[in-house]
Design a protein around this motif. Sequence first.
Motif, PDB file in Angstrom:
ATOM      1  N   TRP A 133       4.681  64.258  80.464  1.00  0.00           N
ATOM      2  CA  TRP A 133       4.208  62.788  80.966  1.00  0.00           C
ATOM      3  C   TRP A 133       3.215  62.575  82.059  1.00  0.00           C
ATOM      4  O   TRP A 133       2.432  61.898  81.761  1.00  0.00           O
ATOM      5  CB  TRP A 133       5.435  62.253  81.079  1.00  0.00           C
ATOM      6  CG  TRP A 133       5.191  60.906  81.593  1.00  0.00           C
ATOM      7  CD1 TRP A 133       5.079  59.546  80.733  1.00  0.00           C
ATOM      8  CD2 TRP A 133       5.162  59.994  82.969  1.00  0.00           C
ATOM      9  NE1 TRP A 133       4.948  58.436  81.598  1.00  0.00           N
ATOM     10  CE2 TRP A 133       4.664  58.810  82.560  1.00  0.00           C
ATOM     11  CE3 TRP A 133       5.032  60.636  84.101  1.00  0.00           C
ATOM     12  CZ2 TRP A 133       4.353  57.953  84.086  1.00  0.00           C
ATOM     13  CZ3 TRP A 133       4.845  59.948  85.315  1.00  0.00           C
ATOM     14  CH2 TRP A 133       4.568  58.501  85.221  1.00  0.00           C
TER      15      TRP A 133
ATOM     16  N   ASP B 235       9.091  53.529  77.880  1.00  0.00           N
ATOM     17  CA  ASP B 235       8.121  54.636  78.068  1.00  0.00           C
ATOM     18  C   ASP B 235       6.943  54.096  78.328  1.00  0.00           C
ATOM     19  O   ASP B 235       6.090  53.349  77.820  1.00  0.00           O
ATOM     20  CB  ASP B 235       7.931  55.408  76.751  1.00  0.00           C
ATOM     21  CG  ASP B 235       6.969  56.566  76.587  1.00  0.00           C
ATOM     22  OD1 ASP B 235       6.284  56.686  77.573  1.00  0.00           O
ATOM     23  OD2 ASP B 235       6.824  57.155  75.735  1.00  0.00           O
TER      24      ASP B 235
ATOM     25  N   VAL C  45      11.735  58.206  73.368  1.00  0.00           N
ATOM     26  CA  VAL C  45      10.965  59.390  73.607  1.00  0.00           C
ATOM     27  C   VAL C  45      11.396  60.500  72.893  1.00  0.00           C
ATOM     28  O   VAL C  45      12.532  60.480  72.519  1.00  0.00           O
ATOM     29  CB  VAL C  45      10.522  59.670  75.076  1.00  0.00           C
ATOM     30  CG1 VAL C  45       9.924  58.576  75.993  1.00  0.00           C
ATOM     31  CG2 VAL C  45      11.906  59.999  75.897  1.00  0.00           C
TER      32      VAL C  45
END
Length: 604
Positions: A21, A55, A63
């Motif tokens: 991420w 998210d 996710v």
Amino acid sequence: MTKISKLTAAILMAGFSGSSWAAQSGVDDLILSVPGLMPSAVLEMSDEPGLWFKDPVDGDALVVLKPKQAAMIKMTDTNTEHTITSLLWPAGAENFPVDQEKPSSASVTQAFDKPGLYVFTCKVHPYMFGAVVVDDPDTKGLDIGKELQLVTGAKVPASSDIAKRLLRTFFVATTPSLWRDYSKPEWDVSLPDIPLNIEGNTISLSALSMTMPNELKKPATPGVGEVWVNTQFEMIEGKKKAGTATRINTGDWNVVSKFKGVKEDMNNPHNMWTDKRYQNIYQTAWFDKKLLTFDRVSGQTYSEVVVGESPSHVISRPSDGMLYVAINAGEQVVKMTGGKNPSAQKSINTGPHTSPHGHYITEDSKYMVTPNALAGSVSVVDLNTDTNTEIPTGGVIPIAVWGTPNGSTAYAANLLGTPPLLSSLTVIDIPGKKKLKDINLAADYDPVTGKISGEAYGLLPIQTPVSPDGKYVVTANTLSATVTIVDTATNKVVKSLPCEPGCHGAHFGMKKGGGYYAYVASKFANDLIVIDMDKLEVAGRVLLSDLKDGSITAHNGMGGQGILPLPIVEHGYLKETLKLSGKGELSPEVEGWLNALTPEQKGI
């Protein structure tokens, strides 16, 4: 293409190659809850309707990871504290469940080993949903798993009816475009054609799609007075946070006005109460720390008082008008003076890590009963001494309680039952301060096959008021989208009626000519259901949207939760208002309501 189809299409096309991420978002200053464990995805907890777990990359509540990757869940755009709690996960997954002991602002970084579906919630605000799917790249379709374990301890096949209902509920709850809008001719839950791997078999997510007609029908018999509904998800121009209070005239079943709290940026208004003159409305801001007081007619805000983390419900003591505000992310109920400017007098402790929610005060003013969401208990508080007795319910997340008119018995809704009960009400002897029994609200439902063999079909019960004549308990069940009706003489479910997705709020109001209506509101629909308690049938549905109000920017009429019908039907409260009748202390409108009541409704 809907928002959800964009999300799932992107998931499958990208395959989530394992890039972190941090790399996707350009953020590298992460605070790791587990040293050395770098998350591959993040879910941020917020106050935004539908996207309570979000998210930050694509703005959705889901996710997808590969086995052995990790996700971080953290607080961001929220004005209060939450818990990060596993609702369901693949049976046998390592280091599960995740469950914070008490509400906080702490983040959690969690690794996921076993392919399957992991759903998270907050036990204080238990319709906040976020999910992680751990997908094995060597299998066909998005992995849901073979057997799912619920936080209650129950295990169900991933192909079972209850698992499919939870899956569809997740997508509906977290996708506002799928909420049921009664201003349109039909409700269309169109899920994309995305392959899911369930128990080794591939099915399409679209198999959970459905379409139903929307039919509004105003009740043929008017009510007396008005009913207020917390349309908690409405977005208003000039506000960052969601929520309004919608006022319905039960004489013609039309929206009269909405209190919006623009200046105060009222945040997720959850439940209301009033004074004996019906002048002030006391309003909790559940995703915040405040109690607002506003004028019932003009909408003028009189005060805004900080009372504690996540105030959920407010109610008064009939004998003296003192207010009691449940601090849902704490361990206490705050006792306050009434009037235009309430002030805190005392905090009544309900026990460690209790998290009291929808509480109740007996009509004789002797006792308060609180459902303790984090403790799996109720507390019976003697209001003359403020001493408390805590009683285990045996259920998970006791969320709301109400009692019989004589103050003898209370019914507590456990959002989740513990095996062998899937869904339950706990019956409490109030003066005796003990549990009497559990009522199985889902006794006639097979969670594997989905077969319904009788009236007892209620899943995830929430508000559960007792009728003012003491005959029935009406319970709003959020997962099954049903209203169950329990006969208090037998403590058995005698009727199950259809509700809406996210069925949540319930209370009783006066019916013109005698008798009572039960009003039921739902989080993910914008209608108010009216149930005729003489016939135990749905009398009609009323639209909570105001289609002429251009300041409503999103979710018009959505988020139905707390309900306040006026006049208050409980005789212990009503008699205090009736004492003022004819003395010039009540408005002509309120005097008209009281004059329209029958002797039975007045408790004479």
